[in-house]
Motif scaffolding. Structure first.
Motif, short mmCIF file in Angstrom:
data_model
loop_
_atom_site.label_atom_id
_atom_site.label_comp_id
_atom_site.label_asym_id
_atom_site.label_seq_id
_atom_site.Cartn_x
_atom_site.Cartn_y
_atom_site.Cartn_z
N ARG A 238 12.57 -8.53 26.18
CA ARG A 238 13.14 -9.43 25.16
C ARG A 238 12.13 -9.63 24.03
O ARG A 238 12.48 -9.60 22.85
N PHE A 239 10.86 -9.82 24.39
CA PHE A 239 9.79 -10.00 23.39
C PHE A 239 9.64 -8.76 22.52
O PHE A 239 9.40 -8.85 21.31
N LEU A 240 9.79 -7.58 23.14
CA LEU A 240 9.62 -6.32 22.42
C LEU A 240 10.89 -5.86 21.72
O LEU A 240 10.87 -4.91 20.94
N GLY A 241 12.03 -6.52 22.04
CA GLY A 241 13.29 -6.19 21.39
C GLY A 241 13.92 -4.90 21.88
O GLY A 241 14.56 -4.18 21.11
N VAL A 242 13.75 -4.60 23.19
CA VAL A 242 14.36 -3.40 23.76
C VAL A 242 15.22 -3.79 24.95
O VAL A 242 15.02 -4.84 25.57
N LYS A 243 16.17 -2.92 25.31
CA LYS A 243 17.08 -3.21 26.42
C LYS A 243 16.55 -2.67 27.74
O LYS A 243 16.59 -3.34 28.76
N ASP A 244 16.07 -1.42 27.72
CA ASP A 244 15.57 -0.77 28.93
C ASP A 244 14.23 -0.12 28.65
O ASP A 244 13.90 0.22 27.50
N ALA A 245 13.45 0.09 29.74
CA ALA A 245 12.16 0.76 29.58
C ALA A 245 12.36 2.21 29.16
O ALA A 245 11.56 2.77 28.40
N SER A 246 13.42 2.84 29.67
CA SER A 246 13.81 4.19 29.27
C SER A 246 15.24 4.40 29.79
O SER A 246 15.89 3.43 30.19
N SER A 247 15.70 5.61 29.81
CA SER A 247 17.06 5.89 30.30
C SER A 247 17.05 6.97 31.38
O SER A 247 18.00 7.74 31.52
N ILE A 248 15.98 7.01 32.16
CA ILE A 248 15.81 8.07 33.15
C ILE A 248 16.79 7.94 34.31
O ILE A 248 17.33 8.94 34.79
N ILE A 249 17.03 6.70 34.79
CA ILE A 249 17.85 6.49 35.99
C ILE A 249 19.24 5.99 35.60
O ILE A 249 19.36 4.92 34.98
N PRO A 250 20.30 6.69 35.95
CA PRO A 250 21.67 6.25 35.62
C PRO A 250 21.98 4.87 36.19
O PRO A 250 21.78 4.62 37.37
N GLY A 251 22.44 3.97 35.33
CA GLY A 251 22.83 2.64 35.78
C GLY A 251 21.69 1.66 35.87
O GLY A 251 21.90 0.46 36.05
N HIS A 252 20.46 2.13 35.76
CA HIS A 252 19.30 1.25 35.90
C HIS A 252 18.39 1.26 34.68
O HIS A 252 17.58 0.35 34.52
N GLY A 253 18.47 2.26 33.85
CA GLY A 253 17.55 2.36 32.73
C GLY A 253 16.34 3.19 33.11
O GLY A 253 16.46 4.35 33.51
N GLY A 254 15.16 2.56 33.02
CA GLY A 254 13.93 3.27 33.34
C GLY A 254 13.43 2.98 34.74
O GLY A 254 13.99 2.15 35.47
N VAL A 255 12.35 3.66 35.11
CA VAL A 255 11.73 3.42 36.42
C VAL A 255 11.21 1.99 36.50
O VAL A 255 11.33 1.32 37.52
N MET A 256 10.63 1.50 35.41
CA MET A 256 10.15 0.12 35.40
C MET A 256 11.28 -0.87 35.64
O MET A 256 11.08 -1.91 36.28
N ASP A 257 12.46 -0.57 35.13
CA ASP A 257 13.61 -1.46 35.31
C ASP A 257 14.02 -1.54 36.77
O ASP A 257 14.61 -2.55 37.19
#
Length: 289
Positions: A238-257
């Motif tokens: 939210r602070f950085l203004g992004v939705k997901d860490a990345s889009s690597i994992i379907p339905g989850h976004g990134g690995v960090m997510d």
């Protein structure tokens, strides 16, 4: 026309419900596949576990640099990844003190290298990834219950995350912390940690000498910590203004997510076990010191 507006609203709600159902199926499906792969590698032994943790950790290092500095392959990323990889190698060789030294050194170096681009947040990525990685391998090295302890950690996070999503979407209601994560609800939070407690109590039946009450309470507390890790990452995004860490994992976004809960739960579980019995952390976690 009023009738047209009502029809459009109904169609919009139906489309949203369909999209939510598909997202849930995709999320659960991805989670099941990842869990099965993780379980197979953890079961295979400490070395395959360390390799798996290394791969996941390096992706998280990349995502951290992408989020914080909008750069996925700068010098700070190289140091970040090298420090985490070194710590993983050292803990796999049963050298926890040296592993922690590698994490501390990497943190200081990344801070200096990123002085012009969010140095504190950049440096925070080293212990964020490194301590969780070291904690998981540290638990797995306890031969008597190492596999069961890592499975327990993964189960707590997966149950909390999945059931929080299910309860939140099916029940809805009051928002948990809308300023940080507008989609999370109290129903999801309570459903997630309650499910974690029940699953943990049931897990005790698989561990000789384990108490269902003790593991149930532990599962509840670790479920809360998992939710805290999720909220902390949501606050960062939210602070950085992004939705997901990345889009690597379907339905989850990134690995960090997906790993935000594992990061906090693995570290909390390792600290708890250390205080009980450092020489047998997995046994201490599941049965007691």
């Amino acid at each position: 026309m009023p009738g047209d507006n009502a029809h459009n609203d109904a169609a919009t709600k139906a489309a949203a419900a369909l999209a939510s159902s598909r997202n849930l199926k995709q999320r659960v499906g991805s989670g099941v596949v990842m869990a099965l792969i993780a379980l197979a590698l953890v079961y295979a032994g400490p070395v395959p576990t360390a390799v798996m943790v290394l791969v996941v950790a390096l992706v998280m290092c990349w995502e951290w640099g992408h989020l914080i500095r909008a750069s996925a392959a700068d010098i700070a990323f190289g140091v970040h990844a090298a420090a985490v990889a070194t710590a993983i190698g050292l803990i796999a060789g049963s050298q926890p003190a040296h592993a922690l030294t590698a994490i501390l050194t990497g943190t200081l170096l990344v801070f200096l290298l990123a002085l012009k681009t969010r140095p504190l947040l950049s440096a925070l990525g080293v212990p964020y990834v490194g301590l969780a990685a070291v904690s998981l391998i540290f638990m797995r090295l306890d031969g008597s219950n190492g596999f069961a302890a890592v499975v327990f950690i993964i189960m707590v996070v997966a149950t909390t995350d999945t059931m929080a999503f299910v309860f939140g979407r099916t029940i809805g209601g009051a928002k948990l912390w809308p300023a940080v994560s507008p989609n999370k609800t109290w129903a999801g939070f309570l459903g997630g940690i309650g499910s974690s407690a029940l699953a943990s109590a049931a897990f005790a039946s698989l561990i000789p000498g384990a108490s269902p009450l003790r593991l149930g309470v532990l599962g509840l507390l670790l479920g809360i910590i998992a939710q805290g890790g999720d909220l902390a990452e949501s606050a960062l995004k939210r602070f950085l203004g992004v939705k997901d860490a990345s889009s690597i994992i379907p339905g989850h976004g990134g690995v960090m997510d997906r790993m935000d809960g594992v990061v906090t739960v693995a570290f909390a579980a390792a600290i708890f076990a250390l205080f009980l019995k450092a020489s047998a952390p997995a046994t201490a976690l599941l049965i007691g010191g």
